[in-house]
Structure formats: C-alpha cells, structure tokens
Motif scaffolding. Structure first.
Motif, PDB file in Angstrom:
ATOM      1  N   TYR A  50       6.687   4.408  -0.354  1.00 29.97           N
ATOM      2  CA  TYR A  50       6.821   2.971  -0.562  1.00 29.97           C
ATOM      3  C   TYR A  50       6.941   2.580  -2.036  1.00 29.97           C
ATOM      4  CZ  TYR A  50       6.612   0.777   4.013  1.00 29.97           C
ATOM      5  OH  TYR A  50       6.932   0.315   5.273  1.00 29.97           O
TER       6      TYR A  50
ATOM      7  N   CYS B 203       9.380  -0.342  -2.449  1.00 35.15           N
ATOM      8  CA  CYS B 203       9.048  -1.640  -3.045  1.00 35.15           C
ATOM      9  C   CYS B 203       9.806  -1.913  -4.350  1.00 35.15           C
ATOM     10  CB  CYS B 203       7.541  -1.705  -3.326  1.00 35.15           C
ATOM     11  SG  CYS B 203       6.532  -1.790  -1.833  1.00 35.15           S
ATOM     12  N   TYR B 204      10.109  -0.859  -5.112  1.00 39.63           N
ATOM     13  CA  TYR B 204      10.670  -1.087  -6.443  1.00 39.63           C
ATOM     14  C   TYR B 204      12.145  -0.727  -6.584  1.00 39.63           C
ATOM     15  CZ  TYR B 204       5.860  -1.787  -7.993  1.00 39.63           C
ATOM     16  OH  TYR B 204       4.585  -2.266  -8.146  1.00 39.63           O
TER      17      TYR B 204
ATOM     18  N   SER C 118       6.880  -7.602  -6.046  1.00 41.01           N
ATOM     19  CA  SER C 118       7.002  -6.220  -5.559  1.00 41.01           C
ATOM     20  C   SER C 118       5.684  -5.471  -5.703  1.00 41.01           C
ATOM     21  CB  SER C 118       8.113  -5.490  -6.322  1.00 41.01           C
ATOM     22  OG  SER C 118       9.368  -6.084  -6.077  1.00 41.01           O
ATOM     23  N   THR C 119       4.988  -5.709  -6.815  1.00 38.38           N
ATOM     24  CA  THR C 119       3.706  -5.037  -7.045  1.00 38.38           C
ATOM     25  C   THR C 119       2.659  -5.493  -6.033  1.00 38.38           C
ATOM     26  OG1 THR C 119       4.191  -4.848  -9.408  1.00 38.38           O
ATOM     27  CG2 THR C 119       1.887  -4.612  -8.747  1.00 38.38           C
TER      28      THR C 119
ATOM     29  N   ILE D  86       3.242  -6.471  -2.993  1.00 38.30           N
ATOM     30  CA  ILE D  86       3.565  -5.821  -1.720  1.00 38.30           C
ATOM     31  C   ILE D  86       3.086  -4.371  -1.730  1.00 38.30           C
ATOM     32  CG2 ILE D  86       5.449  -5.078  -0.203  1.00 38.30           C
ATOM     33  CD1 ILE D  86       6.974  -7.568  -1.128  1.00 38.30           C
ATOM     34  N   TYR D  87       3.300  -3.685  -2.862  1.00 33.70           N
ATOM     35  CA  TYR D  87       2.854  -2.287  -2.915  1.00 33.70           C
ATOM     36  C   TYR D  87       1.330  -2.200  -2.869  1.00 33.70           C
ATOM     37  CZ  TYR D  87       2.488   2.595  -4.022  1.00 33.70           C
ATOM     38  OH  TYR D  87       2.194   3.928  -3.951  1.00 33.70           O
TER      39      TYR D  87
ATOM     40  N   CYS E 246      -0.477  -4.112  -1.132  1.00 33.59           N
ATOM     41  CA  CYS E 246      -0.764  -4.224   0.313  1.00 33.59           C
ATOM     42  C   CYS E 246      -0.566  -2.881   1.005  1.00 33.59           C
ATOM     43  CB  CYS E 246       0.137  -5.284   0.950  1.00 33.59           C
ATOM     44  SG  CYS E 246      -0.181  -6.968   0.364  1.00 33.59           S
ATOM     45  N   VAL E 247       0.479  -2.145   0.598  1.00 33.26           N
ATOM     46  CA  VAL E 247       0.745  -0.820   1.173  1.00 33.26           C
ATOM     47  C   VAL E 247      -0.460   0.100   0.952  1.00 33.26           C
ATOM     48  CG1 VAL E 247       2.205   1.237   1.035  1.00 33.26           C
ATOM     49  CG2 VAL E 247       3.241  -1.038   0.896  1.00 33.26           C
TER      50      VAL E 247
ATOM     51  N   HIS F 174       2.797  -7.079   6.558  1.00 31.35           N
ATOM     52  CA  HIS F 174       3.982  -6.215   6.537  1.00 31.35           C
ATOM     53  C   HIS F 174       5.264  -7.036   6.489  1.00 31.35           C
ATOM     54  CE1 HIS F 174       7.086  -3.391   7.993  1.00 31.35           C
ATOM     55  NE2 HIS F 174       6.334  -2.473   7.410  1.00 31.35           N
TER      56      HIS F 174
ATOM     57  N   PHE G 202       7.278  -7.247   3.250  1.00 33.20           N
ATOM     58  CA  PHE G 202       8.223  -6.195   2.868  1.00 33.20           C
ATOM     59  C   PHE G 202       9.633  -6.547   3.328  1.00 33.20           C
ATOM     60  CE2 PHE G 202      10.261  -2.000   3.793  1.00 33.20           C
ATOM     61  CZ  PHE G 202      10.388  -1.583   2.469  1.00 33.20           C
TER      62      PHE G 202
ATOM     63  N   GLU H 109      10.959  -9.238   1.078  1.00 36.44           N
ATOM     64  CA  GLU H 109      11.439  -8.676  -0.185  1.00 36.44           C
ATOM     65  C   GLU H 109      12.841  -8.099  -0.026  1.00 36.44           C
ATOM     66  OE1 GLU H 109      10.075  -5.354  -3.509  1.00 36.44           O
ATOM     67  OE2 GLU H 109       9.643  -5.016  -1.396  1.00 36.44           O
TER      68      GLU H 109
END
Length: 361
Positions: free
Chosen positions: A66, A70-71, A100-101, A103-104, A106-107, A139, A142, A145
C-alpha cells in the motif's frame, strides 16, 4: 502460473529501474526516481504476499504494498502536471500528500483496529497466498483517492492538449494511454478475473510509459538543455558566492580557468586575495548600480570575461553567480585587427608625408 505472473512483472520492473538509473540525468525531475522505487516496491510486495505462509506475513506484505498504492498515483499525478507545465500551489501539493499519508496511516491500523479492514485471513488459490479482507469504514477513502487522482490526471492531460501548445503531444498520448490502462485495470480487469491483480500490470505500464517520456522530456526544456550543453563543453565556468560573498561552489571549467579556486572550502572567503578583492569590487558595483556589467580579467596570456548576476533558489535570492568565459582568442583577434589598423595608419601617414615632401621639391 499466477506466481510467475507476479515474478515476471517484478523482474521487468527491476529492469525498468536499471534502465532509468542508467539514463538518469542531474536535471531530471526529482519525482522520477520515486515512480520507479514505488512501483518496484509494489511489485516485490505482490511476490512476498503470494509467498506468505501466515496472516502476519501476508498483512505485512500488504502494508508495504500500500506504500505504492497510496503514493504512486500521487507521484504520477504530480509528474503529469509537471509534463503539462501546470504549476500547482504548494498548499495544494501539501494537502494532497497529507491526504495520501492519512490513508496510509489507516492502512497501518490493519490487524489492530477495525478501521481499514474489519478482519483479515488468508487462503491458497492457484498456488499463491491470497489475503481475504472484510473492508472497514475508512477503506472507502482509498477509492476516493484513486478516483480523485485519476480525474485530476485526465484533466491535466486534456488541459495540456488544449491550452499548452508547447507541450509534447507524444508525451500526452503516452500519459493518456497509461491512465486508460489504469482505469481498465482497476475498474474492469477485476470483473474479468480476480485470479491476478491487474494493478500490478498497470504499475509496470506506468514505469514503461515514464521511461518513454523521460527519454525526451529534457529536450523540451531549452534552458536546461543549453545549460547542460554549455557546462559539458566547458566554454563557461560558474562560481557561486553567498550573500556575504563567501565561496559556495564552482564548476570544473571555473576551476580550470582559476586553479586557485580548487583550494577553497565552502562557506569560507575566497583565499586568493586578488580574486577576493576583484570579485568584491565587481559585486559592490553590481549592487549599487543594479546593472550587470561584463568585466575583463587578464591572467598571464589568458583573457577572461566575467559577468555578475544574482543567484536564486526558486524566487529567493541566495547569493551571487559569476559566469566566466575564456575570451582570449577573440581578444587576441581584436588586438590583431587593432595593430593592423594602427600599422596601416602609420604607413599611410608616412606615405602622405613623403608625397608632401616630394611635392615641395
């Protein structure tokens, strides 16, 4: 067979990375290396996920996967904006990176909190490990994004095609193909088969696409091309000083013109007293008159032209830049013409005097 799909893509991704670093130039955009690093990280993670023997290993591989998920879209979007010569404000870029950060982040809660995944398990299909997930409430971010960045990328490509005639149509077509394939892989590929992850192939297509773009992108930046050509030929040397007139750096050509510069240390005054005083005098003239003049400096049989200008870091003035060119051949040619004209005038005056004397007789 599925395992070989991921292995072959990973090997091809590594080859793309090698080609990139072989072709890389100092004036390439800093985002290009990120594209290839992130893509290869994703491809390697697909292989590690497929080889996982328990949930812990699979979840770790998925979290690393991810990073690219994400990036990679963000970096690709920023590169497309750069190719289309669209300048995004810093606050916008910061917000995109922060999104993006988040979301990551959250991952990374996977396996600890039911935010990104409510639950995870593994099973073996076609000889590879597959992570079974029950999606959590966050989720959906994502997918948001991916849709936002794909939409923004498509907008940039259309805008570049319509409003930017100095943007390469070839690069725009390559960029459009990359986005069309990404849309196909994410939204359509999974409906065809879920046995393999289509986004792995889409990331490889992105790598190949950016390799094709970067191979010619520098040709469309005439300023960088001229600078690179001049530096390579060594016709011009450059010395940079900070606002306190302390030495920062010098090109190889400048060191060849003035070998004594090589002894200087960064952030120190120029050690050679003659050069230090000359540079200080010219810089003070430049500061007081706010006009850049070309100064002539003789060193033995050599004649150099030195041009003073401000040194900028973006829009911020950070010091002074001295451009040095060897003008010996031109100056000697001009001096030769001057001597010739002087001798010619002397001969003409002598002949005129002789004629006048003959007439008197």
């Amino acid at each position: 067979m599925v395992m070989w799909y991921y292995i072959v893509i990973c090997i091809l991704s590594l080859i793309c990375c090698i080609i990139f670093y072989w072709k890389m130039r100092p004036n390439f955009h800093a985002l290009y290396p990120l594209i290839f690093i992130l893509a290869f990280t994703s491809h390697f993670s697909y292989v590690m996920l497929a080889l996982s023997e328990n949930v812990r290993e699979a979840l770790l591989a998925n979290k690393i996967l991810y990073i690219g998920g994400c990036y990679l879209q963000l970096v690709g979007l920023l590169l497309i904006f750069s190719i289309c010569k669209i300048d995004l404000p810093k606050p916008v870029r910061f917000l995109m990176a922060a999104f993006s950060t988040f979301i990551y982040a959250c991952v990374l809660t996977s396996g600890y909190l039911p935010l990104f995944y409510k639950s995870v398990d593994i099973e073996t299909r076609n000889g590879v490990t597959v992570l079974l997930k029950e999606y959590g409430p966050l989720h959906i971010l994502f997918y948001v994004e991916i849709v936002l960045y794909l939409g923004a990328t498509i907008f940039a490509l259309v805008y570049g095609w319509v409003k930017k005639p100095n943007v390469s149509r070839r690069n725009l077509v390559i960029g459009a193909f990359m986005q069309i394939f990404s849309i196909f892989a994410f939204f359509i590929g999974r409906s065809i088969t879920k046995e393999v992850e289509w986004m792995a192939l889409a990331d490889l297509v992105d790598e190949i696409g950016f390799l094709l773009i970067m191979d010619r992108i520098i040709l469309y930046r005439v300023g960088d091309m001229v600078s690179s050509s001049l530096l390579k030929e060594g016709q011009f040397g450059y010395i940079s000083l900070d606002l306190n007139q302390k030495y920062l750096s010098a090109t190889d050509a400048a060191v060849r013109f003035f070998p004594e510069i090589a002894k200087n240390r960064a952030d120190r005054e120029i050690a050679n007293e003659e050069l230090r005083e000359l540079f200080a005098k010219w810089i003070e003239e430049f500061k007081s008159e706010n006009v850049s003049k070309v100064h002539t400096y003789r060193k033995g049989e050599k004649i150099y032209l030195i041009h003073i200008s401000d040194l900028y870091d973006g829009k911020r003035r950070r010091g002074y830049l001295l451009e040095i060119s060897d003008d010996t051949a031109h100056q000697q040619h001009m001096e030769g013409i001057e001597r010739y004209n002087k001798n010619l005038n002397e001969e003409l005056m002598a002949k005129t005097k002789l004629i006048q004397e003959l007439r008197k007789k």
